[in-house]
Scaffold this active site. Sequence first.
Site, PDB file in Angstrom:
ATOM      1  N   MET A  30      76.187  28.266 -96.653  1.00  0.00           N
ATOM      2  CA  MET A  30      77.537  28.760 -96.958  1.00  0.00           C
ATOM      3  C   MET A  30      77.428  30.101 -97.702  1.00  0.00           C
ATOM      4  O   MET A  30      78.379  30.537 -98.343  1.00  0.00           O
ATOM      5  CB  MET A  30      78.303  27.731 -97.791  1.00  0.00           C
ATOM      6  CG  MET A  30      78.463  26.401 -97.040  1.00  0.00           C
ATOM      7  SD  MET A  30      79.901  25.441 -97.523  1.00  0.00           S
ATOM      8  CE  MET A  30      79.540  25.125 -99.233  1.00  0.00           C
ATOM      9  N   HIS A  34      70.326  31.880-102.623  1.00  0.00           N
ATOM     10  CA  HIS A  34      69.368  31.879-103.732  1.00  0.00           C
ATOM     11  C   HIS A  34      68.008  31.452-103.178  1.00  0.00           C
ATOM     12  O   HIS A  34      67.867  31.208-101.968  1.00  0.00           O
ATOM     13  CB  HIS A  34      69.846  30.956-104.868  1.00  0.00           C
ATOM     14  CG  HIS A  34      70.236  29.579-104.408  1.00  0.00           C
ATOM     15  ND1 HIS A  34      69.320  28.677-103.945  1.00  0.00           N
ATOM     16  CD2 HIS A  34      71.453  28.969-104.317  1.00  0.00           C
ATOM     17  CE1 HIS A  34      69.937  27.560-103.606  1.00  0.00           C
ATOM     18  NE2 HIS A  34      71.235  27.713-103.812  1.00  0.00           N
ATOM     19  N   GLU A  35      67.036  31.329-104.064  1.00  0.00           N
ATOM     20  CA  GLU A  35      65.667  30.996-103.647  1.00  0.00           C
ATOM     21  C   GLU A  35      65.590  29.697-102.839  1.00  0.00           C
ATOM     22  O   GLU A  35      64.725  29.531-101.995  1.00  0.00           O
ATOM     23  CB  GLU A  35      64.748  30.894-104.865  1.00  0.00           C
ATOM     24  CG  GLU A  35      63.988  32.152-105.166  1.00  0.00           C
ATOM     25  CD  GLU A  35      63.181  32.687-103.980  1.00  0.00           C
ATOM     26  OE1 GLU A  35      62.368  31.945-103.410  1.00  0.00           O
ATOM     27  OE2 GLU A  35      63.377  33.861-103.610  1.00  0.00           O
ATOM     28  N   GLY A  36      66.491  28.755-103.146  1.00  0.00           N
ATOM     29  CA  GLY A  36      66.509  27.494-102.389  1.00  0.00           C
ATOM     30  C   GLY A  36      66.757  27.767-100.913  1.00  0.00           C
ATOM     31  O   GLY A  36      66.024  27.292-100.031  1.00  0.00           O
ATOM     32  N   HIS A  37      67.796  28.568-100.629  1.00  0.00           N
ATOM     33  CA  HIS A  37      68.083  28.931 -99.228  1.00  0.00           C
ATOM     34  C   HIS A  37      66.901  29.696 -98.630  1.00  0.00           C
ATOM     35  O   HIS A  37      66.510  29.470 -97.487  1.00  0.00           O
ATOM     36  CB  HIS A  37      69.298  29.858 -99.151  1.00  0.00           C
ATOM     37  CG  HIS A  37      70.578  29.270 -99.641  1.00  0.00           C
ATOM     38  ND1 HIS A  37      71.203  29.700-100.781  1.00  0.00           N
ATOM     39  CD2 HIS A  37      71.359  28.285 -99.134  1.00  0.00           C
ATOM     40  CE1 HIS A  37      72.321  29.013-100.963  1.00  0.00           C
ATOM     41  NE2 HIS A  37      72.437  28.140 -99.982  1.00  0.00           N
ATOM     42  N   ARG A 187      76.717  27.508-107.026  1.00  0.00           N
ATOM     43  CA  ARG A 187      77.766  27.237-108.026  1.00  0.00           C
ATOM     44  C   ARG A 187      77.304  27.513-109.466  1.00  0.00           C
ATOM     45  O   ARG A 187      78.138  27.533-110.363  1.00  0.00           O
ATOM     46  CB  ARG A 187      78.258  25.789-107.896  1.00  0.00           C
ATOM     47  CG  ARG A 187      79.083  25.571-106.635  1.00  0.00           C
ATOM     48  CD  ARG A 187      79.699  24.182-106.575  1.00  0.00           C
ATOM     49  NE  ARG A 187      80.670  24.057-105.504  1.00  0.00           N
ATOM     50  CZ  ARG A 187      80.438  23.487-104.324  1.00  0.00           C
ATOM     51  NH1 ARG A 187      79.255  22.986-104.055  1.00  0.00           N
ATOM     52  NH2 ARG A 187      81.390  23.423-103.403  1.00  0.00           N
TER      53      ARG A 187
HETATM   54  O1  PAF Z   1      74.686  22.620 -97.678  1.00  0.00           O
HETATM   55  C1  PAF Z   1      75.503  23.470 -97.283  1.00  0.00           C
HETATM   56  O2  PAF Z   1      75.485  24.647 -97.653  1.00  0.00           O
HETATM   57  C2  PAF Z   1      76.599  23.041 -96.323  1.00  0.00           C
HETATM   58  O3  PAF Z   1      77.021  21.743 -96.601  1.00  0.00           O
HETATM   59  C3  PAF Z   1      76.213  23.181 -94.842  1.00  0.00           C
HETATM   60  C4  PAF Z   1      75.040  22.288 -94.482  1.00  0.00           C
HETATM   61  C5  PAF Z   1      75.845  24.637 -94.550  1.00  0.00           C
HETATM   62  C6  PAF Z   1      77.386  22.788 -93.942  1.00  0.00           C
HETATM   63  O4  PAF Z   1      78.504  23.573 -94.191  1.00  0.00           O
END
Ligand code: PAF
Length: 281
Positions: A30, A34-37, A187
């Site tokens: 979404m 951050h580093e997690g992504h 968040r």
């Molecule tokens: O974890 C998230 O950021 C969301 O729930 C996802 C998996 C992208 C679905 O909108």
Amino acid sequence: MLKISSPEKLRELALEAKDEGLTVGLVPTMGYLHEGHLSLVRRARERNDFVVVSIFVNPTQFGPGEDLDKYPRDLERDEALLEAAGVDILFIPTPEEVYPEGFQSLVHLEHITKPLCGASRKGHFDGVCTVVLKLFNMAVPDDAYFGMKDYQQLNVIERMVRDLNVGVRIEGMPIVREADGLAMSSRNKYLSAEERVRALALFKALDKAEELLEGGLRDREELLSAVRAILDEARVKIDYAELLDAENLEEINTFQGSLLLAIAAFVGNTRLIDNRVLVAR
Ligand code: PAF
């Protein structure tokens, strides 16, 4: 990196890549990365030939009064990070492209969505599963990557994939933490300096539970009381603090195997989640 918003174009490009014998990896996000992504993106880059990252703040997974409108966004920064990470396609659809007029389908899972976030965020997992399945149909990935901070989400998606014979391999990646232990989350941006300090109570509570379990404690209530005491002391409002079977998210009768300790709590107005899988020997 190619930036696109059309679901049809994404599918066309992904199918083209597959025709060339390339494997496709998808990282759904979404945004406000951050580093997690980025750990998910790096894993996809490592395993797959063609990497797609989606950024879509999915309205159907937010309930009334939740933070859909103020969900943090910084597309310019996200784009730069993804470009540097070697992503092939950044997919940023509009809500109308994902949910065109007349849209009326929902993916609903039963038991696994009942506890934890499913109990306090009604309809949340219907929204998550619907958008994730749609993203799978758009990006036709071989592999898709999700973070373990959203432990229940990961398990719900794995269940959906098994139940509906979706041919996508799901990989969960470990929680990435700040130096002091706070789980990274988009968040966290909402937290004031004073709340940021109190937010650490979630991590401390997980540590305490692990220490008690390793010390031989085998009483669920006692363990959860110790967890709650740490959160209360930090004036963190508990949404839930639960100990469940880590395999199926069902209630436990005995302390055996992998146990999920999951916490959701409000630090001021910010709802944070964190968890740890504890092993009872
Ligand atoms: O974890 C998230 O950021 C969301 O729930 C996802 C998996 C992208 C679905 O909108």
